[in-house]
Write an enzyme that holds these catalytic residues in place. Structure first.
Site, PDB file in Angstrom:
ATOM      1  N   LYS A 103       0.665  -1.387  -0.001  1.00 39.20           N
ATOM      2  CA  LYS A 103       0.360  -0.029   0.242  1.00 39.20           C
ATOM      3  C   LYS A 103       0.609   1.559   0.007  1.00 39.20           C
ATOM      4  O   LYS A 103       2.254   1.547   0.571  1.00 39.20           O
ATOM      5  CB  LYS A 103      -1.266   0.145   1.460  1.00 39.20           C
ATOM      6  N   ASN A 217     -15.706   6.764  -4.845  1.00 40.98           N
ATOM      7  CA  ASN A 217     -16.091   5.689  -5.701  1.00 40.98           C
ATOM      8  C   ASN A 217     -17.055   3.894  -5.791  1.00 40.98           C
ATOM      9  O   ASN A 217     -17.628   3.442  -6.615  1.00 40.98           O
ATOM     10  CB  ASN A 217     -14.376   5.252  -6.409  1.00 40.98           C
ATOM     11  N   GLY A 219     -18.795   3.889  -2.873  1.00 39.91           N
ATOM     12  CA  GLY A 219     -19.808   3.787  -2.463  1.00 39.91           C
ATOM     13  C   GLY A 219     -21.268   4.217  -3.238  1.00 39.91           C
ATOM     14  O   GLY A 219     -22.281   3.204  -3.475  1.00 39.91           O
TER      15      GLY A 219
HETATM   16  P1  NAD Z   1     -13.498   8.102  -3.145  1.00 37.65           P
HETATM   17  O1  NAD Z   1     -12.668   8.733  -2.017  1.00 37.65           O
HETATM   18  O2  NAD Z   1     -13.791   7.820  -4.370  1.00 37.65           O
HETATM   19  O3  NAD Z   1     -14.958   8.045  -1.849  1.00 37.65           O
HETATM   20  C1  NAD Z   1     -14.935   8.416  -0.746  1.00 37.65           C
HETATM   21  C2  NAD Z   1     -15.975   8.860   0.573  1.00 37.65           C
HETATM   22  O4  NAD Z   1     -16.403   8.862   1.509  1.00 37.65           O
HETATM   23  C3  NAD Z   1     -16.332  10.381  -0.624  1.00 37.65           C
HETATM   24  O5  NAD Z   1     -17.921  10.123  -0.841  1.00 37.65           O
HETATM   25  C4  NAD Z   1     -16.556  11.345   1.168  1.00 37.65           C
HETATM   26  O6  NAD Z   1     -16.909  11.976   0.938  1.00 37.65           O
HETATM   27  C5  NAD Z   1     -16.641   9.925   1.935  1.00 37.65           C
HETATM   28  N1  NAD Z   1     -16.230  10.424   3.354  1.00 37.65           N
HETATM   29  C6  NAD Z   1     -14.628  10.492   3.205  1.00 37.65           C
HETATM   30  N2  NAD Z   1     -14.745  11.114   5.318  1.00 37.65           N
HETATM   31  C7  NAD Z   1     -15.921  10.435   5.348  1.00 37.65           C
HETATM   32  C8  NAD Z   1     -16.623  10.954   6.796  1.00 37.65           C
HETATM   33  N3  NAD Z   1     -15.523  11.062   7.809  1.00 37.65           N
HETATM   34  N4  NAD Z   1     -17.570  10.619   6.804  1.00 37.65           N
HETATM   35  C9  NAD Z   1     -18.534  10.350   5.548  1.00 37.65           C
HETATM   36  N5  NAD Z   1     -17.464  10.229   4.544  1.00 37.65           N
HETATM   37  C10 NAD Z   1     -16.784  10.669   4.437  1.00 37.65           C
HETATM   38  O7  NAD Z   1     -12.534   6.212  -2.108  1.00 37.65           O
HETATM   39  P2  NAD Z   1     -13.066   5.357  -2.473  1.00 37.65           P
HETATM   40  O8  NAD Z   1     -12.625   4.607  -3.419  1.00 37.65           O
HETATM   41  O9  NAD Z   1     -14.323   5.425  -2.955  1.00 37.65           O
HETATM   42  O10 NAD Z   1     -12.787   4.074  -0.933  1.00 37.65           O
HETATM   43  C11 NAD Z   1     -13.116   4.285  -0.186  1.00 37.65           C
HETATM   44  C12 NAD Z   1     -12.816   3.286   1.033  1.00 37.65           C
HETATM   45  O11 NAD Z   1     -12.977   1.212   0.353  1.00 37.65           O
HETATM   46  C13 NAD Z   1     -11.643   3.471   1.371  1.00 37.65           C
HETATM   47  O12 NAD Z   1     -12.371   2.437   2.619  1.00 37.65           O
HETATM   48  C14 NAD Z   1     -10.905   2.359   0.522  1.00 37.65           C
HETATM   49  O13 NAD Z   1     -10.012   1.916   1.418  1.00 37.65           O
HETATM   50  C15 NAD Z   1     -11.942   1.509   0.162  1.00 37.65           C
HETATM   51  N6  NAD Z   1     -11.562   1.038  -1.017  1.00 37.65           N
HETATM   52  C16 NAD Z   1     -11.229   1.173  -2.200  1.00 37.65           C
HETATM   53  C17 NAD Z   1     -11.117   0.564  -3.458  1.00 37.65           C
HETATM   54  C18 NAD Z   1     -10.904   1.163  -4.662  1.00 37.65           C
HETATM   55  O14 NAD Z   1     -11.454   0.414  -5.815  1.00 37.65           O
HETATM   56  N7  NAD Z   1     -11.212   2.710  -5.114  1.00 37.65           N
HETATM   57  C19 NAD Z   1     -11.337  -0.533  -3.363  1.00 37.65           C
HETATM   58  C20 NAD Z   1     -11.120  -1.526  -1.899  1.00 37.65           C
HETATM   59  C21 NAD Z   1     -11.402  -0.648  -0.977  1.00 37.65           C
END
Ligand code: NAD
Length: 406
Positions: A103, A217, A219
């Protein structure tokens, strides 16, 4: 704020009590193989120079080259990156893909940078770390706040430095520079496949009400995919606010509202609630899809959802995990639930190395097979050891890693 790496090690120690892994093996997994910290100086648009702290943690490569995302966030620090790299190691093993766990990150709020500054910073991260990266060494991917465009800059910088033309050192790239079809919604879709495989087992109805924390991304795509499959998303949130509508939200309109106003607040007749209230809503399925440590011993006993699908990494502390287990709330663990992203990243790497281009249909078919197989295997382990799904997933992963390390 709980230390995510300590949480990860608590999970590891817990599994060692359930299955008799050797002490040496467990001790080995308490430390990553390599940690590299760098300072990235960049020229700011106003002519000044500023240095940012960057990281790469290479946790374990028993199963293949290190693989894992790069996070840009003001709170990113080494313990978080170590925890995420550890979970990546297990995630690849659970999904049964031939990659290890790593990571990376930069402590930065990208919202405060111009596009040019962001590009210089991203290219700087690659320059500082290029010697430990490579298609057969370490293959980074996107994570929070790292976009396909950023991955394209990084792949380009790496090609300039090393002459590598495969493009296989970075995944999550845009399609026109070697990205895979289906990568963008892979994490949400993978989570849906896992949920579908386990739905009856965790006694949820065919049509569920769902609350989703995080509308990025992961959610955002998850909300759309669950809705398209007949479920009702009753609440979503971002970092600033949360909204709730009992009969279900019209997601297209929510997206348009967010684009127009910059947030979710005051969407039609939906109720404005807090992120904390979202987590405690009565619903069939709660989906944390934002950050780690959002469910702790302080709010775990207030959770009214019938089950949890962890699309974020590490959203529950170990204490919260215990409380929810005692309250019979099944948790589909992150290391399986969100492994769709790394699985399609692996598909992208494979396509780049073989110079192939798979159709979206092919990608989704392969993803579905991987997720269904892993769900079944995790469930079998959980049943065999009479333990939680999380511990079942850990046992499955650790057995595979140990076998390669012997
Ligand atoms: P992203 O930046 O696209 O989205 C994150 C979302 O969380 C945004 O809507 C943001 O406004 C919201 N957010 C930020 N702080 C917050 C808080 N304190 N309370 C509530 N909402 C909050 O990121 P992402 O890629 O969607 O990643 C989200 C999670 O999924 C992370 O834990 C990441 O490690 C995990 N993840 C992502 C991927 C991927 O393919 N992108 C893969 C596996 C796991």
């Amino acid at each position: 704020m709980p230390n995510p790496f300590e949480n990860a090690m608590t999970q590891l120690n817990k599994v060692a009590k359930i299955k008799n892994f050797s002490d040496e093996f467990i001790a080995h997994l308490h430390e990553p193989n390599k940690i590299k910290k760098i300072l990235i100086p960049i020229k700011m648009d106003d002519g000044s120079e500023k240095a940012f702290e960057g990281y790469r943690v290479q946790y374990n490569d028993a199963l293949g080259p290190y693989k894992g995302g790069i996070r840009y966030h003001p709170l990113t620090e080494i313990n978080e990156v170590k925890a995420l790299a550890f979970w990546m190691t297990l995630k690849c093993a659970v999904a049964d893909i031939p990659m290890g766990g790593g990571k990376g990150g930069i402590t930065v709020d990208p919202k405060n940078l111009s596009k040019g500054e962001l590009e210089r910073l991203s290219r700087g991260w690659v320059r500082g770390l290029s010697d430990i990266l490579g298609p057969h060494k370490d293959v980074p991917a996107p994570d929070v706040n790292t976009t396909p465009e950023i991955m394209a800059w990084m792949a380009d910088e790496y090609a300039k430095i090393t002459g590598d033309k495969t493009g296989a050192t970075f995944t999550g790239k845009p399609i026109n520079v070697g990205g895979s079809l289906g990568r963008e919604n892979a994490t949400g879709l993978g989570g849906f496949y896992v949920f579908n495989s386990l739905r009856e087992q965790i006694k949820l109805p065919k049509k569920c009400t769902i609350a989703i924390q995080g509308f990025g991304n992961v959610g955002g795509h998850a909300a759309r995919i669950f809705t398209e499959n007949g479920h009702t998303v009753i609440a979503v949130s971002d970092s600033k606010s949360a909204i709730f509508k009992k009969d279900g939200l019209d997601l297209k309109k929510v997206e348009a509202h967010k684009k127009k106003t910059g947030g979710l607040k005051n969407f039609e007749d939906a109720k404005n609630i807090t992120n904390e209230e979202l987590l405690e809503l009565p619903c069939d399925l709660l989906v944390p899809a934002a950050f780690e440590n959002v469910i702790t011993d302080a709010n775990a006993s207030k959770i009214k959802a019938k089950a949890i699908l962890e699309l974020a990494n590490g959203p529950l502390t170990p204490e919260a995990d215990e409380i929810l287990f005692k309250n019979n709330i099944p948790i589909i663990p992150d290391i399986l639930a969100n492994s769709g992203g790394v699985t399609v990243s692996y598909f992208e790497w494979e396509q780049n190395l073989k110079q192939e281009h798979w159709t979206e249909k092919e990608v989704f078919k392969k993803l579905k097979q991987k997720m269904e197989k892993a769900s079944k295997e995790m469930l079998e382990k959980a049943k065999e050891y009479k333990t939680s799904l999380r511990m079942g997933a850990f046992i499955l992963a650790l057995e595979r890693i140990q076998q390669k390390m012997l």
